[in-house]
Design an enzyme around this catalytic site. Structure first.
Site, PDB file in Angstrom:
ATOM      1  N   LYS A  10       0.833  -1.650   0.319  1.00  0.00           N
ATOM      2  CA  LYS A  10       0.327  -0.088  -0.921  1.00  0.00           C
ATOM      3  C   LYS A  10       0.993   1.146   0.467  1.00  0.00           C
ATOM      4  O   LYS A  10       2.233   1.384   0.271  1.00  0.00           O
ATOM      5  CB  LYS A  10      -0.770  -0.415   1.532  1.00  0.00           C
ATOM      6  CG  LYS A  10      -1.640  -0.999   1.256  1.00  0.00           C
ATOM      7  CD  LYS A  10      -3.601  -0.975   3.087  1.00  0.00           C
ATOM      8  CE  LYS A  10      -4.211  -2.291   2.212  1.00  0.00           C
ATOM      9  NZ  LYS A  10      -4.603  -1.706   3.479  1.00  0.00           N
ATOM     10  N   TYR A  50     -12.257  -1.724  -3.697  1.00  0.00           N
ATOM     11  CA  TYR A  50     -13.051  -1.925  -2.931  1.00  0.00           C
ATOM     12  C   TYR A  50     -14.751  -1.545  -2.052  1.00  0.00           C
ATOM     13  O   TYR A  50     -14.709  -0.994  -1.382  1.00  0.00           O
ATOM     14  CB  TYR A  50     -12.045  -0.993  -1.564  1.00  0.00           C
ATOM     15  CG  TYR A  50     -10.935  -1.560  -1.194  1.00  0.00           C
ATOM     16  CD1 TYR A  50     -10.783  -2.169  -0.734  1.00  0.00           C
ATOM     17  CD2 TYR A  50      -9.689  -0.771  -1.865  1.00  0.00           C
ATOM     18  CE1 TYR A  50      -8.987  -2.623  -0.477  1.00  0.00           C
ATOM     19  CE2 TYR A  50      -8.460  -1.045  -1.557  1.00  0.00           C
ATOM     20  CZ  TYR A  50      -7.721  -1.425  -0.540  1.00  0.00           C
ATOM     21  OH  TYR A  50      -6.511  -1.183   0.072  1.00  0.00           O
ATOM     22  N   ASN A 113      -1.614   0.195   7.066  1.00  0.00           N
ATOM     23  CA  ASN A 113      -1.755  -1.081   7.333  1.00  0.00           C
ATOM     24  C   ASN A 113      -0.657  -1.757   6.335  1.00  0.00           C
ATOM     25  O   ASN A 113      -0.056  -3.132   6.284  1.00  0.00           O
ATOM     26  CB  ASN A 113      -2.490  -1.308   7.708  1.00  0.00           C
ATOM     27  CG  ASN A 113      -3.823  -2.578   6.849  1.00  0.00           C
ATOM     28  OD1 ASN A 113      -3.078  -2.207   6.012  1.00  0.00           O
ATOM     29  ND2 ASN A 113      -4.889  -2.827   6.697  1.00  0.00           N
ATOM     30  N   HIS A 116      -1.748  -5.870   2.003  1.00  0.00           N
ATOM     31  CA  HIS A 116      -3.783  -5.736   1.453  1.00  0.00           C
ATOM     32  C   HIS A 116      -2.931  -7.709   0.769  1.00  0.00           C
ATOM     33  O   HIS A 116      -2.063  -7.376   0.358  1.00  0.00           O
ATOM     34  CB  HIS A 116      -4.341  -5.544   0.132  1.00  0.00           C
ATOM     35  CG  HIS A 116      -5.481  -6.333  -0.334  1.00  0.00           C
ATOM     36  ND1 HIS A 116      -6.981  -6.509   0.602  1.00  0.00           N
ATOM     37  CD2 HIS A 116      -5.882  -6.960  -1.632  1.00  0.00           C
ATOM     38  CE1 HIS A 116      -7.121  -7.181   0.094  1.00  0.00           C
ATOM     39  NE2 HIS A 116      -6.583  -7.905  -0.983  1.00  0.00           N
ATOM     40  N   GLU A 127      -9.588 -10.759  -7.683  1.00  0.00           N
ATOM     41  CA  GLU A 127      -8.278  -9.649  -7.657  1.00  0.00           C
ATOM     42  C   GLU A 127      -7.123  -9.804  -8.225  1.00  0.00           C
ATOM     43  O   GLU A 127      -6.421  -8.655  -9.364  1.00  0.00           O
ATOM     44  CB  GLU A 127      -7.942  -9.458  -5.757  1.00  0.00           C
ATOM     45  CG  GLU A 127      -9.216  -9.654  -4.876  1.00  0.00           C
ATOM     46  CD  GLU A 127      -8.893  -8.996  -3.488  1.00  0.00           C
ATOM     47  OE1 GLU A 127      -9.476  -8.787  -2.607  1.00  0.00           O
ATOM     48  OE2 GLU A 127      -7.571  -9.600  -3.070  1.00  0.00           O
TER      49      GLU A 127
END
Length: 139
Positions: A10, A50, A113, A116, A127
């Site tokens: 990310k 998302y 965080n 993913h 995905e």
């Protein structure tokens, strides 16, 4: 059983130049990176990715974060790759993540965080297909 899973490094991690460090943890866990590229997600791509969270209060913030900086999208391969990568990532909240996990080492917060990973075989397929064609996955 050898399987594939999808990973995103990310923006909070790419901004801090941690792609190599994250990849080292992935590879040390026995997972192979069989496809990888750096992309800057458009708002449309992030919203589609998302969309499962579209009704959640954090959706707008999530889309904004994921489009702020480039990300690194990846396909990982290995024995039980989906469960293995979830274990290697650690808990979403870095304060609760186990020592040695990616999130314990690198995440800034629950929202930032660092990584993913797909949560199921079905979602991994979806995905992966959003970012890679079969001929781009070389394993």
């Amino acid at each position: 059983m050898t399987e594939r899973t999808f990973s995103i490094i990310k923006p909070d991690a790419t901004r801090r130049n941690l792609t190599g460090a994250v990849n080292a943890v992935i590879e040390a866990a026995g997972l192979r990176i069989v496809a990888q590229r750096r992309v800057h997600l458009t708002e449309a791509q992030a919203k589609k990715f998302y969309e499962v969270h579209a009704e959640r209060p954090f959706y707008g913030e999530l889309v904004e974060q994921m489009t702020a900086e480039p990300v690194v999208v990846q396909v990982l391969e290995g024995d039980n790759a989906i469960a293995k990568y979830r274990e290697v990532m650690g808990a979403t909240n870095p304060e609760q993540a186990a020592e040695g996990t990616i999130r314990k080492q690198f995440a800034l917060s629950i929202g930032e965080n660092s990584v993913h990973g797909s949560d199921s075989a079905e979602n991994a397929k979806i995905e992966i297909a959003q970012f890679f064609t079969d001929d781009q996955i070389v394993g």
